[in-house]
Enzyme design. Structure first.
Site, mmCIF file in Angstrom:
data_model
loop_
_atom_site.group_PDB
_atom_site.id
_atom_site.type_symbol
_atom_site.label_atom_id
_atom_site.label_comp_id
_atom_site.label_asym_id
_atom_site.label_seq_id
_atom_site.Cartn_x
_atom_site.Cartn_y
_atom_site.Cartn_z
ATOM 1 N N GLY A 1 -11.387 9.450 -3.523
ATOM 2 C CA GLY A 1 -11.379 8.413 -4.556
ATOM 3 C C GLY A 1 -12.571 7.483 -4.368
ATOM 4 O O GLY A 1 -12.483 6.280 -4.613
ATOM 5 N N ASP B 1 -12.537 1.960 -8.176
ATOM 6 C CA ASP B 1 -12.712 0.520 -8.140
ATOM 7 C C ASP B 1 -12.425 -0.064 -6.747
ATOM 8 O O ASP B 1 -13.179 -0.883 -6.230
ATOM 9 C CB ASP B 1 -11.711 -0.027 -9.183
ATOM 10 C CG ASP B 1 -11.816 -1.503 -9.337
ATOM 11 O OD1 ASP B 1 -12.942 -1.967 -9.559
ATOM 12 O OD2 ASP B 1 -10.775 -2.186 -9.223
ATOM 13 N N ARG C 1 -14.205 13.400 -8.271
ATOM 14 C CA ARG C 1 -14.544 14.505 -9.191
ATOM 15 C C ARG C 1 -15.983 14.428 -9.699
ATOM 16 O O ARG C 1 -16.631 15.426 -9.908
ATOM 17 C CB ARG C 1 -13.597 14.483 -10.390
ATOM 18 C CG ARG C 1 -12.201 14.932 -10.048
ATOM 19 C CD ARG C 1 -11.390 15.072 -11.296
ATOM 20 N NE ARG C 1 -11.701 16.330 -11.950
ATOM 21 C CZ ARG C 1 -10.872 17.371 -11.997
ATOM 22 N NH1 ARG C 1 -9.691 17.287 -11.453
ATOM 23 N NH2 ARG C 1 -11.206 18.484 -12.603
ATOM 24 N N VAL D 1 -9.339 18.069 -5.908
ATOM 25 C CA VAL D 1 -8.392 18.068 -4.789
ATOM 26 C C VAL D 1 -7.528 19.323 -4.729
ATOM 27 O O VAL D 1 -6.935 19.623 -3.704
ATOM 28 C CB VAL D 1 -7.466 16.820 -4.779
ATOM 29 C CG1 VAL D 1 -8.264 15.562 -4.510
ATOM 30 C CG2 VAL D 1 -6.661 16.710 -6.047
ATOM 31 N N ASP E 1 -0.364 -2.314 3.355
ATOM 32 C CA ASP E 1 0.184 -3.396 2.544
ATOM 33 C C ASP E 1 -0.840 -4.511 2.737
ATOM 34 O O ASP E 1 -0.882 -5.130 3.806
ATOM 35 C CB ASP E 1 1.564 -3.821 3.069
ATOM 36 C CG ASP E 1 2.172 -4.897 2.198
ATOM 37 O OD1 ASP E 1 1.435 -5.825 1.802
ATOM 38 O OD2 ASP E 1 3.372 -4.826 1.896
ATOM 39 N N HIS E 2 -1.679 -4.730 1.747
ATOM 40 C CA HIS E 2 -2.842 -5.589 2.007
ATOM 41 C C HIS E 2 -2.452 -7.015 2.398
ATOM 42 O O HIS E 2 -3.218 -7.715 3.048
ATOM 43 C CB HIS E 2 -3.844 -5.557 0.848
ATOM 44 C CG HIS E 2 -3.444 -6.370 -0.352
ATOM 45 N ND1 HIS E 2 -2.464 -5.958 -1.225
ATOM 46 C CD2 HIS E 2 -3.877 -7.558 -0.810
ATOM 47 C CE1 HIS E 2 -2.335 -6.870 -2.180
ATOM 48 N NE2 HIS E 2 -3.173 -7.854 -1.950
ATOM 49 N N LYS F 1 -3.715 -10.371 5.586
ATOM 50 C CA LYS F 1 -4.150 -11.738 5.246
ATOM 51 C C LYS F 1 -3.980 -12.660 6.443
ATOM 52 O O LYS F 1 -3.000 -12.580 7.175
ATOM 53 C CB LYS F 1 -3.368 -12.266 4.040
ATOM 54 C CG LYS F 1 -3.669 -11.443 2.783
ATOM 55 C CD LYS F 1 -3.383 -12.170 1.509
ATOM 56 C CE LYS F 1 -3.559 -11.201 0.356
ATOM 57 N NZ LYS F 1 -4.094 -11.741 -0.853
ATOM 58 N N GLU G 1 1.583 -15.591 -9.659
ATOM 59 C CA GLU G 1 0.262 -15.244 -10.185
ATOM 60 C C GLU G 1 0.068 -15.884 -11.550
ATOM 61 O O GLU G 1 1.008 -15.945 -12.348
ATOM 62 C CB GLU G 1 0.128 -13.728 -10.326
ATOM 63 C CG GLU G 1 0.108 -13.006 -9.011
ATOM 64 C CD GLU G 1 -0.163 -11.519 -9.212
ATOM 65 O OE1 GLU G 1 -1.341 -11.144 -9.260
ATOM 66 O OE2 GLU G 1 0.799 -10.761 -9.335
ATOM 67 N N ASP H 1 6.432 -3.620 -7.654
ATOM 68 C CA ASP H 1 5.029 -3.944 -7.424
ATOM 69 C C ASP H 1 4.855 -4.993 -6.317
ATOM 70 O O ASP H 1 3.881 -4.951 -5.570
ATOM 71 C CB ASP H 1 4.450 -4.478 -8.748
ATOM 72 C CG ASP H 1 2.940 -4.628 -8.735
ATOM 73 O OD1 ASP H 1 2.271 -3.700 -8.255
ATOM 74 O OD2 ASP H 1 2.443 -5.681 -9.201
ATOM 75 N N HIS I 1 5.353 -6.282 -0.410
ATOM 76 C CA HIS I 1 4.836 -7.551 0.126
ATOM 77 C C HIS I 1 5.945 -8.529 0.504
ATOM 78 O O HIS I 1 5.930 -9.124 1.580
ATOM 79 C CB HIS I 1 3.910 -8.223 -0.896
ATOM 80 C CG HIS I 1 2.862 -7.308 -1.459
ATOM 81 N ND1 HIS I 1 2.150 -6.431 -0.683
ATOM 82 C CD2 HIS I 1 2.391 -7.138 -2.725
ATOM 83 C CE1 HIS I 1 1.287 -5.761 -1.450
ATOM 84 N NE2 HIS I 1 1.417 -6.174 -2.686
HETATM 85 C C1 BG6 Z 1 -0.878 -5.923 -5.684
HETATM 86 C C2 BG6 Z 1 -0.103 -5.785 -6.973
HETATM 87 O O1 BG6 Z 1 -0.235 -5.227 -4.645
HETATM 88 O O2 BG6 Z 1 -0.985 -7.288 -5.349
HETATM 89 C C3 BG6 Z 1 -0.739 -6.578 -8.099
HETATM 90 O O3 BG6 Z 1 -0.048 -4.412 -7.337
HETATM 91 C C4 BG6 Z 1 -0.944 -8.011 -7.658
HETATM 92 O O4 BG6 Z 1 0.039 -6.547 -9.276
HETATM 93 C C5 BG6 Z 1 -1.672 -8.071 -6.318
HETATM 94 O O5 BG6 Z 1 -1.708 -8.668 -8.661
HETATM 95 C C6 BG6 Z 1 -1.780 -9.480 -5.789
HETATM 96 O O6 BG6 Z 1 -2.561 -9.465 -4.635
HETATM 97 P P1 BG6 Z 1 -3.474 -10.705 -4.272
HETATM 98 O O7 BG6 Z 1 -4.078 -10.331 -2.941
HETATM 99 O O8 BG6 Z 1 -4.483 -10.839 -5.374
HETATM 100 O O9 BG6 Z 1 -2.558 -11.878 -4.201
#
Ligand code: BG6
Length: 492
Positions: A11, A15, A45, A85, A176-177, A181, A215, A235, A240
């Site tokens: 990928g 983005d 691709r 793939v 899990d980003h 943090k 958000e 989501d 999270h």
């Molecule tokens: C993502 C969600 O995991 O986290 C999005 O799929 C959300 O919908 C985003 O906007 C929020 O992350 P952050 O780091 O911008 O607060």
């Protein structure tokens, strides 16, 4: 110490790769964590040449590089392979390239695979990596997987089975980003490096915990995906919110090793209370944004967003109450709310402590510890003090400590931190399968209730803090949301 590794990104034209992965790899390169013994194979691709791929990488790090030469030198480590793939031939070519680069960069056969594409391809990729002997047991072999990890327990289990065909649990790093943090990381320090808090971090002293992920943005260009596979619960809550909750609720690990921390986290997931049928209808609420005006600007309703069905029942807001059946937190409500198109952006935790009714006949407000995760980072503690003067009057004071480490670039981007952890084989800040499994079990119960329309969908105005029902949820438990931002208010 600088890592020796060949990184393969599936990928690479996407983005996420351009916005997050290349800049994060570059920061690791600048800080010496990657130097001469690494190369990156980008696959996708599109038929890109190495030159074009390098130019994409250079462009993505243009703000970070000290000079064009530095950016160019970094990008020279990047190689591109156009890849379908499902085509075995392509994996044969990939193995050849992998081996050549391993020789050239003396990477000691260490391999890192990053799946940054739609999850329906993960199984095919894992299967081929194994069958074509790219995963060959030489050097370290680690796999990073992006979310979403399934859309329910059944799909998550299937995905997991597919990955296990080529990798062991210990080699799989589920991102899990939020766990990368800065302030989520400091919850460990706050809780375990201060006896002051550690001694009162339990049901005897804590009345309730409130977790907010708010958000300001709407669903943006992700309407199609969000409407069919998303919704706020999947989501933001399954991953999270529950991950954050586990860090707040876990017991102190016997050592600060990844194994012991994991064990304590997994315990929390397993102790999450399964709500009764009635509780599923009363403890969790869902909402969807209507049109509205925020600070003079008009916003359309969710149902009018591009690629969203006009009669969509997908929730853009979810709130509810979780309980952790552990001796530490038995019967303490963990309230959560998350939504899009709310009044303000803010991720924070409010921990409300128990309080006496009054002293000398003067009523007391509870002490609240707030952990600010973003956009500002830090802590505040509200305490009762005495108002200056002859009379005994109470005045609320707040001890406030905020930093701007992420905004100022002083702390790493979550992806930089998380890739660093993978290079060091540290899985503390990733979701273990047992956590994912337990969270889907609980989330599936709520999803089923909603899918069968056993709980109403509440509409809320864009720019508000969600539907009334979310406020009533806390009122019924004798409390209220502590963070109540006003429109036009930039500070939390
Ligand atoms: C993502 C969600 O995991 O986290 C999005 O799929 C959300 O919908 C985003 O906007 C929020 O992350 P952050 O780091 O911008 O607060």
């Amino acid at each position: 110490m600088s890592a020796k590794v060949i990184v393969t990104i599936f990928g690479a034209s996407g983005d996420l790769a351009q916005r997050k992965l290349y800049p994060s790899l570059f920061r690791l390169y600048k800080s010496g964590n990657l130097s001469e013994h690494f190369a990156v194979i980008g696959t996708a691709r599109r038929p890109w040449s190495k030159e074009y791929f390098e130019s994409v990488v250079v462009e993505s790090i243009s703000d970070l590089a000290d000079s064009h030469e530095q950016a160019q030198e970094f990008a020279s480590h990047f190689y591109y392979q156009s890849h379908d793939v499902a085509d075995t031939e392509h994996y044969i070519k990939l193995k050849k390239l992998q081996e050549e680069l391993n020789e050239r960069y003396q990477a000691e056969h260490n391999k890192l695979f990053f799946l940054s594409m739609a999850p329906q391809f993960f199984g095919t990729i894992a299967k081929h990596l194994k069958s074509e002997n790219i995963v060959d047991g030489k050097g370290f072999e680690r796999l990073i997987v992006e979310k979403p990890f399934g859309t329910d327990l059944a799909t998550a289990s299937q995905l997991n089975e597919e990955l296990l065909a080529a990798f062991d649990e210990e080699q799989i790093f589920r991102i899990d980003h939020y766990l990368g943090k800065e302030m989520i990381q400091s919850i460990f320090a706050l809780r375990f490096a201060n006896l002051l808090f550690e001694n009162i971090w339990n049901k005897d002293y804590i009345d309730n915990v409130q977790i907010t992920f708010a958000e300001k943005l709407g669903v943006e260009e992700r309407g199609g995906y969000y409407d069919t596979s998303g919704g706020a619960l999947r989501d933001m809550v399954q991953n999270h919110t529950l991950q954050l909750l586990s860090l707040l609720a876990m017991d102190k690990p016997s050592t600060f090793s990844k194994e012991d921390i994991r064990q304590e986290k997994i315990k929390v997931f397993q102790q999450l209370r399964k709500p009764s049928q009635k509780e599923l209808q009363t403890l969790f609420i869902r909402g969807q944004y209507k049109s509205g005006t925020v600070n003079g600007k008009k916003y359309i309703s969710y149902r009018s967003e591009p690629n969203v069905t006009p009669e969509s029942m997908t929730e853009t807001f979810a709130a509810g109450t979780f309980f952790v059946d552990s001796p530490r937190f038995q019967d303490v409500p963990f309230f959560f709310r998350t939504g899009k198109r709310l009044t303000d952006k803010g991720t924070l935790v409010n921990i409300t402590f128990k309080q006496m009714e009054s002293i000398f006949g003067v009523p007391l407000t509870p002490n609240v510890l707030t952990i600010f995760i973003q956009p500002t980072e830090g802590f505040s503690l509200s305490i009762n003090g005495k108002e200056v003067g002859e009379k005994f009057q109470l005045a609320g004071n707040t001890l406030d400590y905020r930093t701007n480490a992420t905004a100022s670039g002083a702390s790493p981007d979550p992806y930089e931190k998380l890739i660093y952890d993978v290079l060091h084989n540290d899985s503390t800040n990733f979701s273990h399968w047992e956590e994912v499994r337990a969270s889907w079990e609980l989330i599936d119960q709520i999803e089923d209730t909603w899918a069968n329309n056993q709980a109403p969908l509440h509409f809320y105005q864009a720019g508000s803090m969600g539907p009334e029902a979310s406020f009533e949820l806390l009122q019924q438990q004798g409390t209220s949301w502590i963070w109540q931002p006003q429109a036009n208010n930039d500070e939390q």
